[in-house]
Write a protein that holds these residues in place. Sequence first.
Motif, PDB file in Angstrom:
ATOM      1  N   ILE A   1       0.843  -1.198   0.000  1.00 44.64           N
ATOM      2  CA  ILE A   1       0.000   0.000   0.000  1.00 44.64           C
ATOM      3  C   ILE A   1       0.882   1.253   0.000  1.00 44.64           C
ATOM      4  N   ALA A   2       1.901   1.250   0.838  1.00 44.08           N
ATOM      5  CA  ALA A   2       2.812   2.394   0.906  1.00 44.08           C
ATOM      6  C   ALA A   2       3.535   2.597  -0.417  1.00 44.08           C
TER       7      ALA A   2
ATOM      8  N   LYS B   1       1.132   4.027  -2.955  1.00 44.52           N
ATOM      9  CA  LYS B   1       0.892   5.443  -2.634  1.00 44.52           C
ATOM     10  C   LYS B   1       2.080   6.283  -3.079  1.00 44.52           C
ATOM     11  N   GLN B   2       3.288   5.759  -2.838  1.00 38.48           N
ATOM     12  CA  GLN B   2       4.505   6.461  -3.223  1.00 38.48           C
ATOM     13  C   GLN B   2       4.597   6.590  -4.744  1.00 38.48           C
TER      14      GLN B   2
ATOM     15  N   LYS C   1       2.148   6.726  -6.651  1.00 34.85           N
ATOM     16  CA  LYS C   1       0.941   7.448  -7.056  1.00 34.85           C
ATOM     17  C   LYS C   1       0.068   6.605  -7.984  1.00 34.85           C
TER      18      LYS C   1
ATOM     19  N   ILE D   1      -3.026   5.150  -7.955  1.00 35.53           N
ATOM     20  CA  ILE D   1      -4.271   5.269  -7.203  1.00 35.53           C
ATOM     21  C   ILE D   1      -5.121   4.005  -7.336  1.00 35.53           C
TER      22      ILE D   1
ATOM     23  N   TYR E   1      -3.513   1.342  -5.271  1.00 36.87           N
ATOM     24  CA  TYR E   1      -3.611   1.784  -3.874  1.00 36.87           C
ATOM     25  C   TYR E   1      -5.011   1.499  -3.330  1.00 36.87           C
ATOM     26  N   ASN E   2      -6.044   1.884  -4.081  1.00 36.12           N
ATOM     27  CA  ASN E   2      -7.431   1.646  -3.642  1.00 36.12           C
ATOM     28  C   ASN E   2      -7.758   0.154  -3.571  1.00 36.12           C
TER      29      ASN E   2
ATOM     30  N   LEU F   1      -6.168  -1.219  -0.467  1.00 37.99           N
ATOM     31  CA  LEU F   1      -6.927  -0.795   0.715  1.00 37.99           C
ATOM     32  C   LEU F   1      -8.184  -1.658   0.885  1.00 37.99           C
TER      33      LEU F   1
END
Length: 186
Positions: A50-51, A54-55, A57, A59, A62-63, A66
């Motif tokens: 996840i990190a 996010k780093q 970018k 998305i 990342y979603n 999550l």
Amino acid sequence: RQLEDDRIAAMQDGYAKELALENQRYQREIDDLQRQKVHTEEMAKLDEDIAKAKQDKDITRYNALLQIKKGWKEKNLLLDAQTNQIIEGKAAIHNLKLATIEEKGAKDILDKRKKAHDEAKVLRELAYQEELLAVGNNKIKKRALTEQYERNELLQEEAFLKELLAQYKDIIDKGGFEGINLDLLS
């Protein structure tokens, strides 16, 4: 697991084996649910992913990660609830099964003692009958043997009953008998 199964399978049938099987069944039910959980290492790896997303970018990734984490947490909460239900709800059933096994174990021990007492009584009766035959028609000796036999039988029966009473008292006072915990019956 196989080693534990083999150890129990090799045990002689009876109280100890039944107790081991019931404890094993109960613990495995809990262990099986715990094994289904997503563990800390997997969560840590997901947090790293996840990190990184996010780093970077990313998305979408990342979603998605999550959502996976949310699903894993929900799964763990559900499994924790099921485990707690087993521990709380099934503990009473488990304890009742243990109590039944332990009560049966205590009964078996007492039954064996009664059987041994009865067998000894038969042997004493046979010895008495042989002595009567050896005396022949001497009524005075027969009467003396009979009186001696009856006194001895009363003493033997009294000793056996006192032993049983002491054992029952011990069961009541200590809540157990020869290592068998009968507190589970209450």
